[in-house]
Design a protein around this motif. Structure first.
Motif, mmCIF file in Angstrom:
data_model
loop_
_atom_site.group_PDB
_atom_site.id
_atom_site.type_symbol
_atom_site.label_atom_id
_atom_site.label_comp_id
_atom_site.label_asym_id
_atom_site.label_seq_id
_atom_site.Cartn_x
_atom_site.Cartn_y
_atom_site.Cartn_z
ATOM 1 N N GLY A 64 0.610 -1.076 0.337
ATOM 2 C CA GLY A 64 -0.200 0.369 0.175
ATOM 3 C C GLY A 64 0.735 1.649 0.010
ATOM 4 O O GLY A 64 2.043 1.432 0.023
ATOM 5 N N SER A 65 -0.335 2.223 0.205
ATOM 6 C CA SER A 65 0.891 3.886 0.361
ATOM 7 C C SER A 65 2.109 4.028 -1.278
ATOM 8 O O SER A 65 2.969 4.974 -1.032
ATOM 9 C CB SER A 65 1.680 4.325 1.009
ATOM 10 O OG SER A 65 0.453 3.955 2.409
ATOM 11 N N CYS A 66 1.250 3.507 -2.520
ATOM 12 C CA CYS A 66 2.843 3.144 -2.933
ATOM 13 C C CYS A 66 2.295 4.775 -4.583
ATOM 14 O O CYS A 66 1.322 5.169 -4.588
ATOM 15 C CB CYS A 66 3.079 2.419 -4.373
ATOM 16 S SG CYS A 66 3.682 1.314 -3.193
ATOM 17 N N THR B 250 -2.449 7.617 -5.377
ATOM 18 C CA THR B 250 -1.515 6.963 -4.652
ATOM 19 C C THR B 250 -2.210 5.331 -4.164
ATOM 20 O O THR B 250 -3.627 5.453 -4.642
ATOM 21 C CB THR B 250 -0.912 7.736 -2.665
ATOM 22 O OG1 THR B 250 -0.804 8.754 -3.657
ATOM 23 C CG2 THR B 250 -0.221 6.510 -2.297
ATOM 24 N N SER B 251 -1.266 4.436 -4.081
ATOM 25 C CA SER B 251 -2.421 2.863 -4.259
ATOM 26 C C SER B 251 -3.021 3.369 -2.567
ATOM 27 O O SER B 251 -1.983 3.619 -1.547
ATOM 28 C CB SER B 251 -1.754 1.864 -3.807
ATOM 29 O OG SER B 251 -0.592 1.750 -3.327
ATOM 30 N N ASP B 252 -4.299 2.795 -2.155
ATOM 31 C CA ASP B 252 -5.002 2.726 -0.671
ATOM 32 C C ASP B 252 -4.405 1.746 -0.026
ATOM 33 O O ASP B 252 -2.646 1.071 -0.399
ATOM 34 C CB ASP B 252 -6.233 2.536 -1.053
ATOM 35 C CG ASP B 252 -6.478 0.141 -1.455
ATOM 36 O OD1 ASP B 252 -5.776 0.070 -1.029
ATOM 37 O OD2 ASP B 252 -7.741 0.277 -1.485
ATOM 38 N N ALA B 253 -4.142 0.393 0.889
ATOM 39 C CA ALA B 253 -3.661 0.457 2.067
ATOM 40 C C ALA B 253 -3.977 -1.220 1.728
ATOM 41 O O ALA B 253 -2.946 -1.332 1.698
ATOM 42 C CB ALA B 253 -4.321 0.620 3.464
ATOM 43 N N LEU B 254 -4.326 -1.790 0.954
ATOM 44 C CA LEU B 254 -4.447 -2.228 0.354
ATOM 45 C C LEU B 254 -4.088 -3.036 -1.303
ATOM 46 O O LEU B 254 -3.495 -3.137 -1.412
ATOM 47 C CB LEU B 254 -5.966 -2.934 0.015
ATOM 48 C CG LEU B 254 -6.414 -3.231 1.555
ATOM 49 C CD1 LEU B 254 -7.924 -3.709 0.821
ATOM 50 C CD2 LEU B 254 -5.718 -4.089 2.592
ATOM 51 N N LYS C 136 7.758 2.983 -3.754
ATOM 52 C CA LYS C 136 7.183 3.460 -2.890
ATOM 53 C C LYS C 136 8.555 3.428 -2.266
ATOM 54 O O LYS C 136 9.674 2.702 -1.754
ATOM 55 C CB LYS C 136 6.810 1.691 -2.060
ATOM 56 C CG LYS C 136 6.591 2.823 -0.510
ATOM 57 C CD LYS C 136 5.435 1.514 0.333
ATOM 58 C CE LYS C 136 5.068 1.280 1.847
ATOM 59 N NZ LYS C 136 4.012 1.390 2.083
#
Length: 111
Positions: free
Chosen positions: A52-54, A71-75, A94
């Motif tokens: 996540g978070s990338c 930004t990608s989410d936590a999953l 990331k």
């Protein structure tokens, strides 16, 4: 028979050309839009675990033109709605110890 998503994510419409549903009035459907397309995916590390978070960047392949950033989410989920004409490729990054980065093939198209 064409089937498409309805407006605002509502159930789709089944259009049967030439059929009459009201006496003397043919069924008319709205034109189906090709603008409702998406490129989506999941950012993962080298072991296949969701990351996540990338920072996820979408590039148009023809000239390596950056078109969108998210930004990608936590999953690890990300998506780009209505990206335009492709093909595209995606670069994900990331920061951390160690930094992690990766890219996709350069033939992605929206579906």
């Amino acid at each position: 028979m064409p089937i498409a998503k309805g407006r605002k994510g509502l159930p789709g419409v089944l259009a049967i050309p030439g059929r009459h549903f009201l006496r003397g009035r043919p069924f008319r459907s709205v034109l189906f839009s090709t603008a409702n397309t998406t490129i989506f995916g999941v950012t993962k590390d080298s072991t296949g675990t969701a990351l996540g978070s990338c920072r996820v960047e979408l590039f148009q392949t023809g000239g390596d033109i950056p078109t969108r950033v998210t930004t990608s989410d936590a999953l690890g989920n990300y998506k780009f709605d209505n990206p335009g004409s492709g093909p595209f490729y995606i670069v994900a990054y990331k920061t951390g110890v160690p930094d992690v980065a990766g890219t996709t093939v350069n033939t992605l198209t929206a579906a």
